[in-house]
Structures are given as C-alpha cells and as structure tokens.
Write a protein that holds these residues in place. Structure first.
Motif, PDB file in Angstrom:
ATOM      1  N   VAL A  86      39.936 -25.011 -66.726  1.00 38.28           N
ATOM      2  CA  VAL A  86      41.010 -25.819 -66.152  1.00 38.28           C
ATOM      3  C   VAL A  86      40.405 -26.856 -65.205  1.00 38.28           C
ATOM      4  N   TYR A  87      41.175 -27.913 -64.970  1.00 36.66           N
ATOM      5  CA  TYR A  87      40.790 -28.883 -63.949  1.00 36.66           C
ATOM      6  C   TYR A  87      41.067 -28.279 -62.564  1.00 36.66           C
ATOM      7  N   GLY A  90      44.160 -30.000 -61.268  1.00 33.86           N
ATOM      8  CA  GLY A  90      45.093 -30.474 -62.283  1.00 33.86           C
ATOM      9  C   GLY A  90      44.561 -31.686 -63.014  1.00 33.86           C
ATOM     10  N   ALA A  91      44.929 -31.794 -64.296  1.00 31.28           N
ATOM     11  CA  ALA A  91      44.396 -32.871 -65.128  1.00 31.28           C
ATOM     12  C   ALA A  91      44.881 -34.247 -64.687  1.00 31.28           C
ATOM     13  N   GLY A  92      46.021 -34.310 -63.994  1.00 32.93           N
ATOM     14  CA  GLY A  92      46.578 -35.613 -63.639  1.00 32.93           C
ATOM     15  C   GLY A  92      46.257 -36.092 -62.241  1.00 32.93           C
ATOM     16  N   TRP A 118      38.464 -36.182 -56.310  1.00 26.30           N
ATOM     17  CA  TRP A 118      39.885 -36.187 -56.673  1.00 26.30           C
ATOM     18  C   TRP A 118      40.711 -36.238 -55.394  1.00 26.30           C
ATOM     19  N   MET A 129      37.428 -23.439 -61.904  1.00 27.34           N
ATOM     20  CA  MET A 129      37.550 -24.065 -63.232  1.00 27.34           C
ATOM     21  C   MET A 129      37.339 -23.053 -64.359  1.00 27.34           C
ATOM     22  N   VAL A 213      33.912 -34.996 -65.428  1.00 26.26           N
ATOM     23  CA  VAL A 213      35.132 -35.382 -66.145  1.00 26.26           C
ATOM     24  C   VAL A 213      34.965 -35.334 -67.661  1.00 26.26           C
ATOM     25  N   LEU A 216      34.493 -31.630 -68.851  1.00 25.72           N
ATOM     26  CA  LEU A 216      35.727 -30.838 -68.852  1.00 25.72           C
ATOM     27  C   LEU A 216      36.613 -31.232 -70.029  1.00 25.72           C
ATOM     28  N   ARG A 217      36.678 -32.543 -70.275  1.00 23.60           N
ATOM     29  CA  ARG A 217      37.538 -33.011 -71.383  1.00 23.60           C
ATOM     30  C   ARG A 217      36.991 -32.520 -72.724  1.00 23.60           C
ATOM     31  N   ALA A 221      39.350 -28.429 -71.210  1.00 24.01           N
ATOM     32  CA  ALA A 221      39.967 -28.008 -69.947  1.00 24.01           C
ATOM     33  C   ALA A 221      41.447 -28.382 -69.907  1.00 24.01           C
ATOM     34  N   GLN A 222      42.221 -27.552 -69.256  1.00 18.91           N
ATOM     35  CA  GLN A 222      43.671 -27.805 -69.153  1.00 18.91           C
ATOM     36  C   GLN A 222      44.064 -28.030 -67.709  1.00 18.91           C
TER      37      GLN A 222
END
Length: 222
Positions: A86-87, A90-92, A118, A129, A213, A216-217, A221-222
């Motif tokens: 996971v991020y 959060g991913a956003g 971030w 993570m 980044v 993770l992508r 990662a979620q």
C-alpha cells in the motif's frame, strides 16, 4: 307378606296363626342375619382387595422433561484480508518534492533527494507499506526527525522502507516489532530538518536507494 318368605307359611297361616307368626319372625330374623353376614363378607373382601391393591407397586409415571438446549456459541472472528503493498499515505496524496535532483529548499536540505515527500497534511496517518520488522527508530533531533525504518522481504529481495518527519511520540512500535501492511506507524509531522509538514519516504532495494513512486506502482501498491 308371608307368601313372599315361603309359600307354605301362607297356607299354614289360616290353621295356626300364633305359631305361624312366631315362625315367621324367626325366619325373618335368620334372613336378616344371613344378609348381614353376607354383606360383612363382601365388605371384608372389598376391603382386603383395596388393601392389596394399595400394597401393589404402582407403575412409575415419567413426565417428559423439557430440557432447554443452549444455542451453539461460536467465537467471534473477522477475516482480515490486506493487499501485499500500500501507499504509506494513500495513492492520492499530493507530492511536495520528488525523488532525485532538486533545488535546495532550506539550509541543510540536500539537493539530491533520496526519497519522495508526500503532503497529506499535519497529523495524517502513516502506515506500513508491507509486512515487515521495525529495524530502526530515530529521534526528533536528527535530520529526518522522528522516523523509523522497516525491513521487508518482497519477492525474495531485501527491501527497507523509511518514514521520516513524524510527529514526536506518534510511533506505536519498538525496535524488533513485527508489523503488517497497513498498520499505523506514526503521523505526519514537522520534526527534523523541514519547511513544513510532510512525510519523507525512502525505499532501498538490496541496499540501493530507488525512487519509491514507480516501484510502488509497478508492484501493484494500493
């Protein structure tokens, strides 16, 4: 009435009335005595039968007992299914500063940025993570401020994640603790060398610092 007791008495009544009356009374007395004797025998027999019946063991009567069967008790349980990666915030979450070369933003801020910053806001939760073991906890006075490192093994490779500039005292773990992906590891803060609240996140794969980044992508990662 004499003819009811015996027919001969009726015929003799006309010849010898006095004698006949006497004999009739005697006969009547005998009849009464016989009746009483018979009744006494019957009563005695009935009484004996009643006593015998009372003395006989009675068949036991069993009433069906109503037994309350308690409902089946099952232990409460939950299914905790988590993604492998996971991020941390959060991913956003917005990015304040990317990995690599950058202009120095403050005195003491390096121009080669070894992680990603971030900026989800002060106090935002920061999570692990991936599953791993806490391998380092840093103090607020260091350049990274309050921070921790977690060691992972991902796809057979040694991976270390770093979470920096956390709120002092927000890390709920101790050195050597095992954490799971998504567990809270602290809150976004401003400890260490920084110009604002953010999470500085680093990633090392087999000892080499990489841009977190794209990694993770690429690893879902979620």
């Amino acid at each position: 009435m004499l003819h009811l007791i015996h027919p001969a008495l009726s015929r003799a009544a006309a010849l010898e009335p006095r004698r006949l009356r006497h004999d009739a009374l005697v006969a009547a007395a005998v009849a009464v005595a016989l009746a009483l004797a018979v009744n006494g025998t019957v009563s005695a027999t009935l009484a004996t039968a009643a006593e015998n019946a009372a003395a006989q063991p009675q068949a036991q009567q069993f009433a069906a007992a109503s037994v309350a069967v308690p409902p089946t008790v099952r232990d409460d349980f939950t299914v905790d299914v988590r993604p492998p990666l996971v991020y941390p915030v959060g991913a956003g979450a917005p990015i304040g500063s990317s990995f690599g070369l950058r202009p120095s933003t403050c005195a003491g801020c390096p121009s080669v940025h070894k992680g990603v910053d971030w900026t989800p806001g002060y106090g935002a939760p920061v999570v692990a993570m991936a599953d791993g073991v806490v391998s380092l906890i840093g103090n607020p006075g260091s350049a990274l401020g309050t921070h921790l490192e977690i060691s992972h093994v991902i796809d057979g490779r040694s991976v270390t994640s770093v979470y920096a500039h956390l709120v002092a005292g927000s890390i709920p773990w101790a050195l050597g603790d095992r954490v799971r992906v998504g567990d809270l590891v602290g809150n976004v803060g401003t400890t260490g060398v920084t110009v604002g609240a953010h999470l500085h996140f680093e990633l090392r794969v087999d000892g080499v610092t990489i841009d977190p980044v794209p990694w993770l992508r690429a690893n879902g990662a979620q």
